[in-house]
Design an enzyme around this catalytic site. Structure first.
Site, PDB file in Angstrom:
ATOM      1  N   CYS A   1      -2.457   9.025   3.459  1.00 13.08           N
ATOM      2  CA  CYS A   1      -1.943   8.540   2.051  1.00 13.08           C
ATOM      3  C   CYS A   1      -3.406   8.851   1.047  1.00 13.08           C
ATOM      4  CB  CYS A   1      -1.704   7.191   1.936  1.00 13.08           C
ATOM      5  SG  CYS A   1      -3.121   6.210   2.525  1.00 13.08           S
TER       6      CYS A   1
ATOM      7  N   GLU B   1       1.036  -1.124   0.072  1.00 13.19           N
ATOM      8  CA  GLU B   1       0.009  -0.086   0.000  1.00 13.19           C
ATOM      9  C   GLU B   1       0.791   1.278  -0.002  1.00 13.19           C
ATOM     10  OE1 GLU B   1      -3.283  -2.521   2.476  1.00 13.19           O
ATOM     11  OE2 GLU B   1      -2.730  -0.471   3.469  1.00 13.19           O
TER      12      GLU B   1
HETATM   13  P1  NAD Z   1       8.640   5.080   3.916  1.00 15.16           P
HETATM   14  O1  NAD Z   1       8.709   4.374   2.796  1.00 15.16           O
HETATM   15  O2  NAD Z   1       9.590   6.023   3.866  1.00 15.16           O
HETATM   16  O3  NAD Z   1       9.007   4.337   5.088  1.00 15.16           O
HETATM   17  C1  NAD Z   1       8.080   3.119   5.284  1.00 15.16           C
HETATM   18  C2  NAD Z   1       8.742   2.069   6.068  1.00 15.16           C
HETATM   19  O4  NAD Z   1       9.904   1.277   5.354  1.00 15.16           O
HETATM   20  C3  NAD Z   1       9.542   2.585   7.321  1.00 15.16           C
HETATM   21  O5  NAD Z   1       9.276   1.691   8.446  1.00 15.16           O
HETATM   22  C4  NAD Z   1      11.105   2.657   6.910  1.00 15.16           C
HETATM   23  O6  NAD Z   1      11.945   2.375   7.912  1.00 15.16           O
HETATM   24  C5  NAD Z   1      10.931   1.275   5.828  1.00 15.16           C
HETATM   25  N1  NAD Z   1      12.153   1.448   5.048  1.00 15.16           N
HETATM   26  C6  NAD Z   1      12.707   2.441   4.423  1.00 15.16           C
HETATM   27  N2  NAD Z   1      13.491   1.945   3.372  1.00 15.16           N
HETATM   28  C7  NAD Z   1      13.531   0.504   3.476  1.00 15.16           C
HETATM   29  C8  NAD Z   1      14.185  -0.473   2.722  1.00 15.16           C
HETATM   30  N3  NAD Z   1      14.988   0.033   1.764  1.00 15.16           N
HETATM   31  N4  NAD Z   1      13.976  -1.889   3.196  1.00 15.16           N
HETATM   32  C9  NAD Z   1      13.015  -2.099   4.053  1.00 15.16           C
HETATM   33  N5  NAD Z   1      12.331  -0.939   4.610  1.00 15.16           N
HETATM   34  C10 NAD Z   1      12.688   0.235   4.226  1.00 15.16           C
HETATM   35  O7  NAD Z   1       7.437   5.731   4.103  1.00 15.16           O
HETATM   36  P2  NAD Z   1       7.212   6.752   5.101  1.00 15.16           P
HETATM   37  O8  NAD Z   1       7.692   8.040   4.910  1.00 15.16           O
HETATM   38  O9  NAD Z   1       7.143   6.331   6.448  1.00 15.16           O
HETATM   39  O10 NAD Z   1       5.384   6.875   4.917  1.00 15.16           O
HETATM   40  C11 NAD Z   1       4.844   7.932   4.047  1.00 15.16           C
HETATM   41  C12 NAD Z   1       4.600   7.152   2.882  1.00 15.16           C
HETATM   42  O11 NAD Z   1       3.532   5.989   3.092  1.00 15.16           O
HETATM   43  C13 NAD Z   1       3.487   8.135   1.894  1.00 15.16           C
HETATM   44  O12 NAD Z   1       4.157   7.818   0.477  1.00 15.16           O
HETATM   45  C14 NAD Z   1       2.135   7.589   2.042  1.00 15.16           C
HETATM   46  O13 NAD Z   1       1.516   7.891   0.770  1.00 15.16           O
HETATM   47  C15 NAD Z   1       2.467   6.082   2.269  1.00 15.16           C
HETATM   48  N6  NAD Z   1       1.364   5.559   2.875  1.00 15.16           N
HETATM   49  C16 NAD Z   1       0.492   4.678   2.166  1.00 15.16           C
HETATM   50  C17 NAD Z   1      -0.621   4.060   2.613  1.00 15.16           C
HETATM   51  C18 NAD Z   1      -1.699   3.369   1.577  1.00 15.16           C
HETATM   52  O14 NAD Z   1      -2.392   2.659   2.180  1.00 15.16           O
HETATM   53  N7  NAD Z   1      -1.602   3.133   0.453  1.00 15.16           N
HETATM   54  C19 NAD Z   1      -1.096   4.182   3.812  1.00 15.16           C
HETATM   55  C20 NAD Z   1      -0.018   5.195   4.688  1.00 15.16           C
HETATM   56  C21 NAD Z   1       1.066   5.587   4.197  1.00 15.16           C
HETATM   57  O1  6OD Z   2      -8.123   2.521   6.667  1.00 17.33           O
HETATM   58  C1  6OD Z   2      -7.310   1.814   6.345  1.00 17.33           C
HETATM   59  O2  6OD Z   2      -7.292   0.431   6.433  1.00 17.33           O
HETATM   60  C2  6OD Z   2      -5.932   2.176   5.784  1.00 17.33           C
HETATM   61  N1  6OD Z   2      -5.073   1.312   5.194  1.00 17.33           N
HETATM   62  C3  6OD Z   2      -6.108   3.728   5.686  1.00 17.33           C
HETATM   63  C4  6OD Z   2      -4.541   4.239   5.253  1.00 17.33           C
HETATM   64  C5  6OD Z   2      -4.508   5.514   5.399  1.00 17.33           C
HETATM   65  C6  6OD Z   2      -3.292   6.011   4.845  1.00 17.33           C
HETATM   66  O3  6OD Z   2      -2.670   6.988   5.465  1.00 17.33           O
END
Ligand code: NAD
Ligand code: 6OD
Length: 502
Positions: free
Chosen positions: A304, A270
């Site tokens: 997100c 996600e």
């Molecule tokens: P990020 O990708 O920087 O980090 C997420 C996790 O991955 C952290 O625990 C980090 O330590 C780990 N990580 C980073 N590099 C890695 C690697 N090479 N190998 C393994 N693990 C690694 O994301 P963030 O800054 O924590 O979160 C924000 C992002 O998450 C935004 O892009 C947002 O859109 C996305 N997001 C998506 C959803 C969804 O449901 N689609 C939900 C929440 C957040």
């Molecule tokens: O509601 C959820 O289950 C979900 N995965 C939400 C994601 C939120 C993103 O910031």
């Protein structure tokens, strides 16, 4: 923008730095070698936690503990008992509700009401819903004719995949972590969670809950650290991890996918979004303004599913911009524990630098700054925090950087449109495909639009309204796979067909 005083700041300054350890095999474990990193408060940049950073040895130990759990009691436990245990986990989270709220507020700086009304209750719900899904969802069976006339019977059983690596982001840490851990455990797997380095608190606290409830040791493990050359990479590269579920940035997903290809491990991703909010002139105006205010600015825009691109039908464009500006300017900055605070900081200074660089870029590319665009002027005790002003722009071309790239901050660009076809094309003109929110009183149009916008989730006259039985995920670069309800079972179990010749 309204500002608030911070009477609780004197109290919170005296709170000692919290020591956070890894949770492996049911024990809180300090990493060998004693490597630690600091977590700073987004509110004032004070160090609030010292976290033990897991190395390869701790990840190896977590994998070993998880495997032992699968081969032991947890692997044999009847579904009914597992379901009851997960209900008990949810109940224990609810019993310790205030601790979870405090822990999450400390890490994210987001207001109490967001924690109390949304993020922490969802943590408990994530355990209950998937326990109930696994209890109630049948598998398939087929009778089959055979040449000897006796026939055969095929039926399917679901078996756990094994050890699931759960890699989490910082924006809604407990909600997003339990959204993966709930179904993984319901399906009988063991998990190793790697929380974001920015938000280690609630995943660790959940370890205490697991022990209290009697979840067997090694079923739930937590390793702390960063991504590359740290716990994240050690976990996702570990051949003993059977599948990886990840929420975070698209770029990180790409790195994890490479790691998962070693051993052909399954992934559920996600990831990022650049979601369109679409407002038609026939909408319920006040509800649409409220909805877009939430979708753009809840959690300081760090959602997100948020709408950094807003398209408003021309006849109401000017009025809508004025109304949204008014709402945005009414936010109350402050410490999360204070009840009149409605608006928190960004997660970190690093993230603030990123968001402010987009604020600058928007101006360089010719944006009209309707409101915000900088750093708020706050009382001294908050001045060192990662605060930014919520920001609205208009007047940018469709190829402007802030219209195309995910910022993950409290900002949106609003653009007028004239026709349905035009706005569908605009909404789809992105490499992402997570969600959209459409505001109209014409339901036929709403159905038409929702079917043609290339996303995993289309909300009509609502946003982030979640029924946990439904599919959740993204298209294009926003994700791989679907979770939620029965869809989670597809990832967290292997379906085994058993063919019995009669
Ligand atoms: P990020 O990708 O920087 O980090 C997420 C996790 O991955 C952290 O625990 C980090 O330590 C780990 N990580 C980073 N590099 C890695 C690697 N090479 N190998 C393994 N693990 C690694 O994301 P963030 O800054 O924590 O979160 C924000 C992002 O998450 C935004 O892009 C947002 O859109 C996305 N997001 C998506 C959803 C969804 O449901 N689609 C939900 C929440 C957040
Ligand atoms: O509601 C959820 O289950 C979900 N995965 C939400 C994601 C939120 C993103 O910031």
């Amino acid at each position: 923008m309204t500002q608030t005083k911070s009477s609780a700041s004197q109290v919170s300054r005296q709170i000692p730095v919290r020591q956070i350890e890894n949770f492996i095999g049911g024990e809180f474990v300090t990493a060998a070698g004693g490597k630690r990193f600091d977590k700073r408060s987004p509110l004032d940049n004070r160090i609030i936690s010292s976290i033990s950073e897991a190395g390869q040895a701790e990840v190896d130990a977590a994998v070993k503990a998880a495997r032992a759990a699968l081969q032991g009691e947890w692997g044999r436990i009847p579904t009914e008992k597992r379901v009851a245990m997960l209900h008990a986990v949810a109940d224990e989270i609810t019993r310790r509700f205030d601790e979870f709220v405090e822990a999450e507020m400390a890490d994210t700086g987001q207001p109490r009401h967001v924690m109390e009304q949304a993020f922490i209750p969802r943590g408990a719900a994530n355990f209950k819903i998937f326990a109930d899904v696994i209890k109630n969802v049948p598998t398939e069976a087929f009778q089959m004719a055979t040449p000897d006339g006796e026939g055969a019977l095929n039926y399917a059983i679901r078996v756990p995949k094994g050890i699931i690596g759960v890699v989490c982001p910082w924006n809604a840490p407990f909600l997003l972590m339990t959204w993966k851990v709930g179904p993984a455990l319901a399906c009988g797997n063991a998990v190793i969670v790697k929380p974001s380095e920015e938000t280690p608190n609630t995943a660790t606290l959940l370890g205490e809950v697991m022990n209290t409830v009697g979840i067997p040791k090694g079923v739930y493990n937590v390793v702390h650290g960063f991504g590359p050359d740290s716990a994240g990479a050690f976990l996702t590269e570990h051949p003993g991890v059977d599948a990886i579920t990840f929420t975070g940035e698209t770029r990180t997903g790409s790195a994890i996918m490479k790691a998962a290809s070693n051993g052909l491990r399954d992934v559920s991703f996600e990831m990022g979004g650049k979601n369109a909010g679409i407002v038609f002139a026939d909408c319920d105006f006040d509800k649409a303004v409220d909805g877009i205010f939430r979708s753009g600015f809840l959690n300081s825009g760090q959602v997100c599913l948020g709408t950094e691109r807003v398209y408003v039908e021309r006849p109401i464009f000017e009025r809508f911009v004025v109304a949204l500006k008014e709402k945005v300017e009414g936010v109350r900055f402050g410490r999360p524990e204070e009840h009149d605070t409605t608006y928190g900081p960004l997660i970190s200074h690093e993230h603030r630098e990123k968001v402010l660089s987009y604020y600058k870029k928007a101006v360089e590319e010719g944006a009209t700054v309707v409101t915000g665009g900088g750093v708020p002027d706050l009382p001294a005790e908050l001045a060192e925090g990662a605060w930014v002003q919520p920001t609205i722009w208009t007047g940018l071309p469709d190829d402007a950087t802030v219209v195309r790239e995910e910022i993950f901050g409290p900002c949106c660009h609003i653009r007028p449109f004239d026709a349905e076809e035009e706005v569908i094309a605009l909404a789809n003109d992105t490499e992402y495909g997570l969600s959209t929110t459409i505001w109209t009183s014409n339901l036929a149009r709403a159905h038409r639009m929702a079917a043609r916008i290339d996303v995993g989730i289309a909300w009509v006259n609502s946003w982030f309204l979640r029924d946990l039985r439904t599919a959740f995920g993204g298209t294009k670069q926003s994700g791989i796979g679907r979770e939620g309800g029965v869809h989670s079972l597809e990832f967290y179990t292997e379906l085994r067909n058993i063919c019995v010749k009669l």
